[in-house]
Design an enzyme around this catalytic site. Structure first.
Site, PDB file in Angstrom:
ATOM      1  N   CYS A  17      40.111  14.394   1.737  1.00  0.00           N
ATOM      2  CA  CYS A  17      39.346  15.069   0.678  1.00  0.00           C
ATOM      3  C   CYS A  17      38.059  15.606   1.305  1.00  0.00           C
ATOM      4  O   CYS A  17      37.975  15.749   2.528  1.00  0.00           O
ATOM      5  CB  CYS A  17      39.068  14.133  -0.497  1.00  0.00           C
ATOM      6  SG  CYS A  17      38.071  12.687  -0.104  1.00  0.00           S
ATOM      7  N   ASN A  20      35.471  11.839   1.682  1.00  0.00           N
ATOM      8  CA  ASN A  20      36.157  10.602   2.092  1.00  0.00           C
ATOM      9  C   ASN A  20      35.507   9.348   1.502  1.00  0.00           C
ATOM     10  O   ASN A  20      35.505   8.280   2.112  1.00  0.00           O
ATOM     11  CB  ASN A  20      36.240  10.495   3.624  1.00  0.00           C
ATOM     12  CG  ASN A  20      37.195   9.415   4.128  1.00  0.00           C
ATOM     13  OD1 ASN A  20      36.977   8.841   5.202  1.00  0.00           O
ATOM     14  ND2 ASN A  20      38.229   9.110   3.392  1.00  0.00           N
ATOM     15  N   CYS A  22      35.751   9.141  -2.336  1.00  0.00           N
ATOM     16  CA  CYS A  22      36.331   9.018  -3.692  1.00  0.00           C
ATOM     17  C   CYS A  22      37.862   9.159  -3.663  1.00  0.00           C
ATOM     18  O   CYS A  22      38.590   8.180  -3.763  1.00  0.00           O
ATOM     19  CB  CYS A  22      35.737  10.063  -4.635  1.00  0.00           C
ATOM     20  SG  CYS A  22      33.955   9.917  -4.878  1.00  0.00           S
ATOM     21  N   ARG A  23      38.342  10.402  -3.550  1.00  0.00           N
ATOM     22  CA  ARG A  23      39.776  10.649  -3.749  1.00  0.00           C
ATOM     23  C   ARG A  23      40.652  10.142  -2.606  1.00  0.00           C
ATOM     24  O   ARG A  23      41.666   9.461  -2.837  1.00  0.00           O
ATOM     25  CB  ARG A  23      40.013  12.156  -3.953  1.00  0.00           C
ATOM     26  CG  ARG A  23      39.423  12.678  -5.240  1.00  0.00           C
ATOM     27  CD  ARG A  23      39.352  14.186  -5.253  1.00  0.00           C
ATOM     28  NE  ARG A  23      38.372  14.689  -4.307  1.00  0.00           N
ATOM     29  CZ  ARG A  23      38.173  15.966  -4.030  1.00  0.00           C
ATOM     30  NH1 ARG A  23      38.929  16.879  -4.621  1.00  0.00           N
ATOM     31  NH2 ARG A  23      37.249  16.333  -3.172  1.00  0.00           N
ATOM     32  N   SER A  24      40.315  10.502  -1.359  1.00  0.00           N
ATOM     33  CA  SER A  24      41.226  10.116  -0.268  1.00  0.00           C
ATOM     34  C   SER A  24      41.218   8.603   0.010  1.00  0.00           C
ATOM     35  O   SER A  24      42.282   8.064   0.348  1.00  0.00           O
ATOM     36  CB  SER A  24      40.987  10.938   1.003  1.00  0.00           C
ATOM     37  OG  SER A  24      39.694  10.788   1.509  1.00  0.00           O
ATOM     38  N   ASP A 136      37.737  16.921  -8.085  1.00  0.00           N
ATOM     39  CA  ASP A 136      36.639  16.157  -7.480  1.00  0.00           C
ATOM     40  C   ASP A 136      35.894  15.390  -8.575  1.00  0.00           C
ATOM     41  O   ASP A 136      35.317  16.003  -9.474  1.00  0.00           O
ATOM     42  CB  ASP A 136      35.710  17.165  -6.787  1.00  0.00           C
ATOM     43  CG  ASP A 136      34.554  16.499  -6.088  1.00  0.00           C
ATOM     44  OD1 ASP A 136      34.344  15.287  -6.306  1.00  0.00           O
ATOM     45  OD2 ASP A 136      33.859  17.191  -5.333  1.00  0.00           O
TER      46      ASP A 136
HETATM   47  P1  4NP Z   1      35.541  13.071  -2.437  1.00  0.00           P
HETATM   48  O1  4NP Z   1      34.315  13.293  -3.461  1.00  0.00           O
HETATM   49  O2  4NP Z   1      35.692  14.379  -1.711  1.00  0.00           O
HETATM   50  O3  4NP Z   1      36.681  12.777  -3.343  1.00  0.00           O
HETATM   51  O4  4NP Z   1      35.138  11.927  -1.539  1.00  0.00           O
HETATM   52  C1  4NP Z   1      33.048  13.749  -3.105  1.00  0.00           C
HETATM   53  C2  4NP Z   1      32.155  12.901  -2.495  1.00  0.00           C
HETATM   54  C3  4NP Z   1      30.870  13.353  -2.197  1.00  0.00           C
HETATM   55  C4  4NP Z   1      30.516  14.648  -2.503  1.00  0.00           C
HETATM   56  C5  4NP Z   1      31.417  15.509  -3.097  1.00  0.00           C
HETATM   57  C6  4NP Z   1      32.695  15.053  -3.401  1.00  0.00           C
HETATM   58  N1  4NP Z   1      29.196  15.110  -2.222  1.00  0.00           N
HETATM   59  O5  4NP Z   1      28.856  16.248  -2.617  1.00  0.00           O
HETATM   60  O6  4NP Z   1      28.413  14.363  -1.588  1.00  0.00           O
END
Ligand code: 4NP
Length: 167
Positions: A17, A20, A22-24, A136
């Site tokens: 993702c 790294n 939340c989703r992945s 997201d």
């Molecule tokens: P992920 O979510 O891609 O599912 O880990 C996010 C984590 C952090 C951010 C954006 C999405 N950020 O903008 O810091």
């Protein structure tokens, strides 16, 4: 089978993702959980990574950990950034959304051997081609994490079924 022989036939699966955190990590934890439930630990190597380096070294977001725990799933990941080498060494790379997919395709060398695709290509509940992203959840509330969990769980179960179909 000797351990070395078992390792030789391990299928390497990487979930990717943006951050790294939340989703992945959720996809990695859920896929590992399903693999263990099926008694297939020796068949898979599972990891996750982000396309950006903003959270490198961090444990998953507390909201991701909470939704996973609710379902009895642990999240072992610590954030790292995906590398071109990953795309040469993993067999299957599952992107959480189309932006991740585009970034991964840009990063891949001509020699990349990974099969790179969207995780929700495996989601039978997706509403057609327009509905292939795991959204997201970072800037939303906890209900976003419940939705992400359900999408990830459905997709990971179908992915595991596909990868073990000929056994
Ligand atoms: P992920 O979510 O891609 O599912 O880990 C996010 C984590 C952090 C951010 C954006 C999405 N950020 O903008 O810091």
């Amino acid at each position: 089978m000797a351990n070395a022989d078992r390792d030789a036939v391990r299928t390497r699966v990487l979930f990717v993702c943006l951050g790294n955190i939340c989703r992945s990590p959720l996809a990695e934890g859920v896929f590992l959980h399903l693999v263990r439930e099926a008694g297939l630990d020796h068949r898979f190597e599972v990891d996750s990574a982000g396309t950006c380096d903003w959270h490198v070294g961090e444990r998953p977001d507390a909201r991701a950990t909470a939704v996973a725990r609710k379902h009895g799933v642990e999240l072992p990941s610590r954030a790292r950034q995906v590398t071109p080498d990953d795309l040469d060494t993993f067999d299957h790379v599952l992107a959480m959304d189309r932006e991740n997919l585009r970034d991964l395709r840009r990063l891949a060398r001509a020699s990349a051997r990974a099969n790179i695709r969207l995780l929700r290509a495996h989601d039978a509940a997706a509403a057609g081609e327009a509905d292939r992203d795991v959204p997201d959840p970072y800037y939303g509330g906890p209900s976003g994490f419940d939705l992400v969990y359900e999408m990830v769980h459905r997709s990971c179960a179908a992915l595991l079924a596909e990868l073990t179909a000929n056994e």
